[in-house]
Design a protein around this motif. Structure first.
Motif, PDB file in Angstrom:
ATOM      1  N   LYS A 170       9.164  15.879   8.018  1.00 47.95           N
ATOM      2  CA  LYS A 170       9.592  16.141   9.399  1.00 47.95           C
ATOM      3  C   LYS A 170       9.765  17.639   9.645  1.00 47.95           C
ATOM      4  O   LYS A 170       9.530  18.133  10.754  1.00 47.95           O
ATOM      5  CB  LYS A 170      10.901  15.398   9.679  1.00 47.95           C
ATOM      6  N   MET A 171      10.148  18.378   8.606  1.00 44.75           N
ATOM      7  CA  MET A 171      10.299  19.831   8.716  1.00 44.75           C
ATOM      8  C   MET A 171       8.981  20.558   8.480  1.00 44.75           C
ATOM      9  O   MET A 171       8.934  21.774   8.360  1.00 44.75           O
ATOM     10  CB  MET A 171      11.358  20.315   7.727  1.00 44.75           C
ATOM     11  N   ASN A 172       7.893  19.765   8.373  1.00 39.03           N
ATOM     12  CA  ASN A 172       6.539  20.311   8.197  1.00 39.03           C
ATOM     13  C   ASN A 172       6.389  21.103   6.898  1.00 39.03           C
ATOM     14  O   ASN A 172       5.705  22.129   6.846  1.00 39.03           O
ATOM     15  CB  ASN A 172       6.148  21.192   9.388  1.00 39.03           C
ATOM     16  N   LEU A 173       7.035  20.594   5.828  1.00 39.77           N
ATOM     17  CA  LEU A 173       6.951  21.252   4.531  1.00 39.77           C
ATOM     18  C   LEU A 173       5.819  20.710   3.668  1.00 39.77           C
ATOM     19  O   LEU A 173       5.551  21.233   2.588  1.00 39.77           O
ATOM     20  CB  LEU A 173       8.281  21.107   3.780  1.00 39.77           C
ATOM     21  N   GLY A 174       5.189  19.631   4.121  1.00 45.42           N
ATOM     22  CA  GLY A 174       4.097  19.065   3.348  1.00 45.42           C
ATOM     23  C   GLY A 174       3.794  17.647   3.770  1.00 45.42           C
ATOM     24  O   GLY A 174       4.385  17.113   4.720  1.00 45.42           O
ATOM     25  N   ILE A 175       2.861  17.039   3.058  1.00 47.34           N
ATOM     26  CA  ILE A 175       2.458  15.648   3.268  1.00 47.34           C
ATOM     27  C   ILE A 175       2.986  14.842   2.087  1.00 47.34           C
ATOM     28  O   ILE A 175       2.806  15.241   0.941  1.00 47.34           O
ATOM     29  CB  ILE A 175       0.923  15.534   3.356  1.00 47.34           C
ATOM     30  N   SER A 176       3.617  13.714   2.352  1.00 51.12           N
ATOM     31  CA  SER A 176       4.256  12.965   1.273  1.00 51.12           C
ATOM     32  C   SER A 176       3.647  11.581   1.092  1.00 51.12           C
ATOM     33  O   SER A 176       3.231  10.934   2.058  1.00 51.12           O
ATOM     34  CB  SER A 176       5.760  12.816   1.537  1.00 51.12           C
ATOM     35  N   MET A 177       3.617  11.155  -0.154  1.00 56.27           N
ATOM     36  CA  MET A 177       3.226   9.789  -0.483  1.00 56.27           C
ATOM     37  C   MET A 177       4.474   8.903  -0.446  1.00 56.27           C
ATOM     38  O   MET A 177       5.497   9.235  -1.058  1.00 56.27           O
ATOM     39  CB  MET A 177       2.598   9.741  -1.881  1.00 56.27           C
ATOM     40  N   VAL A 178       4.392   7.790   0.277  1.00 57.46           N
ATOM     41  CA  VAL A 178       5.515   6.864   0.395  1.00 57.46           C
ATOM     42  C   VAL A 178       4.971   5.441   0.466  1.00 57.46           C
ATOM     43  O   VAL A 178       3.803   5.231   0.801  1.00 57.46           O
ATOM     44  CB  VAL A 178       6.372   7.147   1.652  1.00 57.46           C
ATOM     45  N   PRO A 179       5.795   4.430   0.174  1.00 56.74           N
ATOM     46  CA  PRO A 179       5.360   3.049   0.395  1.00 56.74           C
ATOM     47  C   PRO A 179       5.215   2.769   1.886  1.00 56.74           C
ATOM     48  O   PRO A 179       5.906   3.368   2.713  1.00 56.74           O
ATOM     49  CB  PRO A 179       6.515   2.220  -0.203  1.00 56.74           C
ATOM     50  N   MET A 180       4.321   1.873   2.226  1.00 65.29           N
ATOM     51  CA  MET A 180       4.065   1.536   3.619  1.00 65.29           C
ATOM     52  C   MET A 180       5.343   1.164   4.374  1.00 65.29           C
ATOM     53  O   MET A 180       5.553   1.563   5.525  1.00 65.29           O
ATOM     54  CB  MET A 180       3.069   0.371   3.686  1.00 65.29           C
TER      55      MET A 180
ATOM     56  N   LEU B 143       5.793  11.836  13.283  1.00 67.24           N
ATOM     57  CA  LEU B 143       5.330  11.460  11.948  1.00 67.24           C
ATOM     58  C   LEU B 143       4.146  10.499  12.060  1.00 67.24           C
ATOM     59  O   LEU B 143       4.170   9.545  12.834  1.00 67.24           O
ATOM     60  CB  LEU B 143       6.451  10.815  11.142  1.00 67.24           C
ATOM     61  N   ILE B 144       3.136  10.765  11.271  1.00 66.76           N
ATOM     62  CA  ILE B 144       1.934   9.939  11.246  1.00 66.76           C
ATOM     63  C   ILE B 144       1.792   9.336   9.848  1.00 66.76           C
ATOM     64  O   ILE B 144       1.891  10.051   8.842  1.00 66.76           O
ATOM     65  CB  ILE B 144       0.679  10.783  11.563  1.00 66.76           C
ATOM     66  N   TYR B 145       1.560   8.030   9.785  1.00 70.74           N
ATOM     67  CA  TYR B 145       1.388   7.336   8.509  1.00 70.74           C
ATOM     68  C   TYR B 145      -0.065   6.899   8.378  1.00 70.74           C
ATOM     69  O   TYR B 145      -0.591   6.189   9.238  1.00 70.74           O
ATOM     70  CB  TYR B 145       2.304   6.119   8.424  1.00 70.74           C
ATOM     71  N   LYS B 146      -0.716   7.323   7.295  1.00 76.10           N
ATOM     72  CA  LYS B 146      -2.103   6.939   7.061  1.00 76.10           C
ATOM     73  C   LYS B 146      -2.234   6.327   5.668  1.00 76.10           C
ATOM     74  O   LYS B 146      -1.775   6.899   4.673  1.00 76.10           O
ATOM     75  CB  LYS B 146      -3.029   8.152   7.179  1.00 76.10           C
TER      76      LYS B 146
ATOM     77  N   PRO C 131       0.827  -1.214   0.000  1.00 80.66           N
ATOM     78  CA  PRO C 131       0.000   0.000   0.000  1.00 80.66           C
ATOM     79  C   PRO C 131       0.859   1.261   0.000  1.00 80.66           C
ATOM     80  O   PRO C 131       1.937   1.297   0.600  1.00 80.66           O
ATOM     81  CB  PRO C 131      -0.789  -0.101   1.308  1.00 80.66           C
ATOM     82  N   LEU C 132       0.378   2.292  -0.666  1.00 75.03           N
ATOM     83  CA  LEU C 132       0.981   3.614  -0.560  1.00 75.03           C
ATOM     84  C   LEU C 132       0.271   4.356   0.571  1.00 75.03           C
ATOM     85  O   LEU C 132      -0.950   4.252   0.724  1.00 75.03           O
ATOM     86  CB  LEU C 132       0.846   4.378  -1.870  1.00 75.03           C
ATOM     87  N   VAL C 133       1.047   5.073   1.349  1.00 75.23           N
ATOM     88  CA  VAL C 133       0.495   5.791   2.487  1.00 75.23           C
ATOM     89  C   VAL C 133       0.888   7.261   2.389  1.00 75.23           C
ATOM     90  O   VAL C 133       1.808   7.625   1.655  1.00 75.23           O
ATOM     91  CB  VAL C 133       0.997   5.208   3.832  1.00 75.23           C
TER      92      VAL C 133
END
Length: 299
Positions: free
Chosen positions: A234-244, A255-258, A168-170
């Motif tokens: 981590k520097m609060n520059l945005g929300i990123s899409m990453v692999p789970m 950091l919160i992963y959804k 899944p991508l989170v």
């Protein structure tokens, strides 16, 4: 007329890879003047063309130099591949495994894989090259590596491959910039108007899905460096899409992963090698371990 040898090719290749003749000389353990003379002999006495553009601190290739580099890379890869085939015949208890990986897959798969492999074959060493997917397959085509790890689909007429299970991508976000009503999921529509950091490889499908929901995503950065993306979050520059699985790359309580849903998006990792090529015993053992750790438990 003089002919060019493998040592000459390795010297040229090293200079290009290092980007600096003094660094190349250190790597080759020869004096810089001697290496310069060797290159001058290749240009003037053997090839009769200029390979390098002079006057720059960093090495720049001429058009002829770029063509020569492509051919040399392939030749050296074939030579090294032949040597591996001969010297690695046997049980695979020693030798070197050369593989290439994109950063996002390698960082998440290789540590556990290599740790388990070294438990079984402690005398085998690894040489790992990193790059973007196209470059990794290029190294494989030129026999500089035996195994490629990428997230792009490969041509099954050219490569044999293992496709690892879908992942899944989170969306990873700083707790100061969290979004989504659910604790462990975020709907795509909930990302509207949020600053987003999106890897290039998933940008097209991501933007398409957003447009289907009637909005244009606010993408502030496109980057395939998963680690860099996590640091920007981590520097609060945005929300990123990453692999789970990238959750293991950076431990940070903020950091919160959804998981991304409505629609869900997934990715997978492909482990590829050239068809009709005799793999070293070490590589065969590694591929068997890939199956054992990532595929057999799915069955």
């Amino acid at each position: 007329m003089s002919s060019i040898g493998i040592k000459d090719m390795r010297a040229f290749y090293t200079i290009v890879e290092e980007g600096n003749i003094s660094h190349a000389a250190q790597r080759l353990d020869i004096a810089q003047p001697a290496l310069s003379r060797q290159m001058k002999r290749i240009e003037e006495e053997i090839l009769n063309v200029k390979l390098f553009e002079r006057g720059s601190r960093r090495i720049r290739l001429t058009e002829a130099g770029r063509v020569f580099y492509t051919r040399v890379e392939r030749i050296l890869g074939m030579v090294d591949g032949a040597v591996r085939e001969i010297t690695d015949i046997g049980s695979g208890d020693s030798g070197t495994i050369k593989l290439g990986t994109i950063i996002s897959s390698g960082a998440m798969i290789l540590p556990d894989l290599i740790a388990e492999f070294h438990q079984r074959f402690p005398n085998v060493t690894f040489e790992i090259m990193e790059g973007e997917g196209t470059r990794i397959l290029e190294l494989l085509d030129n026999h500089l590596i035996e195994i490629a790890i990428t997230r792009t689909q490969v041509d099954n007429l050219i490569y044999d491959s293992l496709v690892l299970p879908n992942e899944p991508l989170v969306m990873v976000m700083d707790s100061r910039n969290s979004c989504g009503e659910a604790e462990d999921e975020v709907k795509l529509i909930e990302l509207k108007d949020r600053p987003l950091i999106i890897p290039l490889r998933w940008k097209s499908i991501f933007v398409t899905n957003c447009r289907r929901l009637g909005f244009e995503p606010k993408i502030t950065c496109i980057s395939d460096s998963i680690v860099q993306n996590l640091l920007m979050v981590k520097m609060n520059l945005g929300i990123s899409m990453v692999p789970m699985s990238s959750k293991t790359l950076l431990t940070d309580g903020n950091l919160i992963y959804k998981r991304l849903v409505d629609p869900e998006m997934t990715t997978h990792t492909v482990v590829a090698w050239l068809k009709n090529q005799t793999l070293s015993t070490g590589c065969v053992n590694l591929l068997n371990l890939f199956k054992e750790m990532f595929l057999d438990k799915q069955n």
